[in-house]
Design an enzyme around this catalytic site. Structure first.
Site, PDB file in Angstrom:
ATOM      1  CB  CYS A 111     -37.342 -11.542 -14.441  1.00  0.00           C
ATOM      2  SG  CYS A 111     -37.424 -10.453 -15.891  1.00  0.00           S
ATOM      3  CG  HIS A 212     -32.787 -10.626 -13.483  1.00  0.00           C
ATOM      4  ND1 HIS A 212     -32.977 -11.951 -13.801  1.00  0.00           N
ATOM      5  CD2 HIS A 212     -33.481  -9.910 -14.396  1.00  0.00           C
ATOM      6  CE1 HIS A 212     -33.736 -12.041 -14.878  1.00  0.00           C
ATOM      7  NE2 HIS A 212     -34.065 -10.814 -15.257  1.00  0.00           N
ATOM      8  CD  GLU A 214     -31.086 -13.703 -11.450  1.00  0.00           C
ATOM      9  OE1 GLU A 214     -31.115 -13.506 -12.674  1.00  0.00           O
ATOM     10  OE2 GLU A 214     -31.941 -13.239 -10.663  1.00  0.00           O
TER      11      GLU A 214
END
Length: 233
Positions: A111, A212, A214
């Site tokens: 990001c 994202h 994660e």
């Protein structure tokens, strides 16, 4: 198992601990979990002093998400929606990325990390995507991920890593790459044309994604990155 040392840049923000509300160096645990699950040893990098000097001690570098890059880095005045600017973080992360590129250190931007990579390589940013694409799907509400598909370039490292040319991703960004920095190639886009991934030509592993990973269930990007950092890719 010998775990490669993965430095992850972190936020410097006020946080609450029991009855205390103090400035803190912190990072969402999801980043740490993904690196550990992939076989890496995460180390948080507080953006103070001269963190770029740590590059020689790391096996890989992740520049994490966060607030907007100061547009003065790329010669623009701030848009009214440009926010959470932390100039000390900009300076430290640009220096880290430049050192990582020079030393061929495996790099993953997430990001904001994509924005930092593009700016560090001399590129610019769209400061407020809704002005460009006409919708808020990339960040639909505060603390709410948007779910948008991205199309991957079929000959890209990213497509090889994920084994796909189409991903349904978790987005939370209101800015994006505009003019590309030196040596960067677009390797994923949203259906509205927004740049969603960049790769640096000629580098062993320098890749940044706008979404994202994660926050998702697919570990392939972290697995590939940590494997590269471990010298086994």
């Amino acid at each position: 198992m010998n775990r490669p040392l993965i430095g992850i840049t972190c936020y410097i923000e006020t946080a609450s601990f029991a009855t205390w509300h103090v400035p803190s160096a912190l990072l969402p645990l999801t980043y740490i979990d993904k690196v550990v699950d992939a076989g890496g040893q995460p180390v948080l990098l507080p953006l103070a002093g001269d963190p770029a000097k740590l590059v020689e001690r790391l096996d890989g570098l992740i520049v994490a998400g966060g607030g907007d890059v100061d547009p003065r880095w790329y010669g623009q005045a701030p848009h009214p929606e440009t926010n959470y600017v932390r100039r000390f973080r900009d300076e430290a992360e640009v220096a880290l990325v430049c050192r990582a590129v020079e030393s061929d250190l495996p790099f993953l931007g997430i990001c904001r990390g994509l924005h930092v990579l593009n700016v560090a390589m001399g590129g610019t940013l769209h400061q407020h995507l809704p002005d460009l694409v006409g919708h808020t799907g990339h960040a639909p509400a505060p603390a709410t991920f948007g779910k948008l598909p991205v199309l991957l370039a079929p000959d890209s490292r990213l497509a090889a890593i994920t084994g796909s040319d189409f991903l349904d991703c978790s987005h939370y960004h209101h800015q994006a790459a505009d003019r590309l920095g030196h040596g960067l190639t677009v390797t994923a886009t949203a259906e509205d044309g927004t740049v969603e991934a960049l790769e640096l030509d000629g580098h062993p592993f320098a890749l940044a994604v706008q979404w994202h990973p994660e926050a998702g269930d697919d570990p392939s990007l972290f697995n590939a990155f940590v494997a590269q950092a471990n010298g086994s890719a």
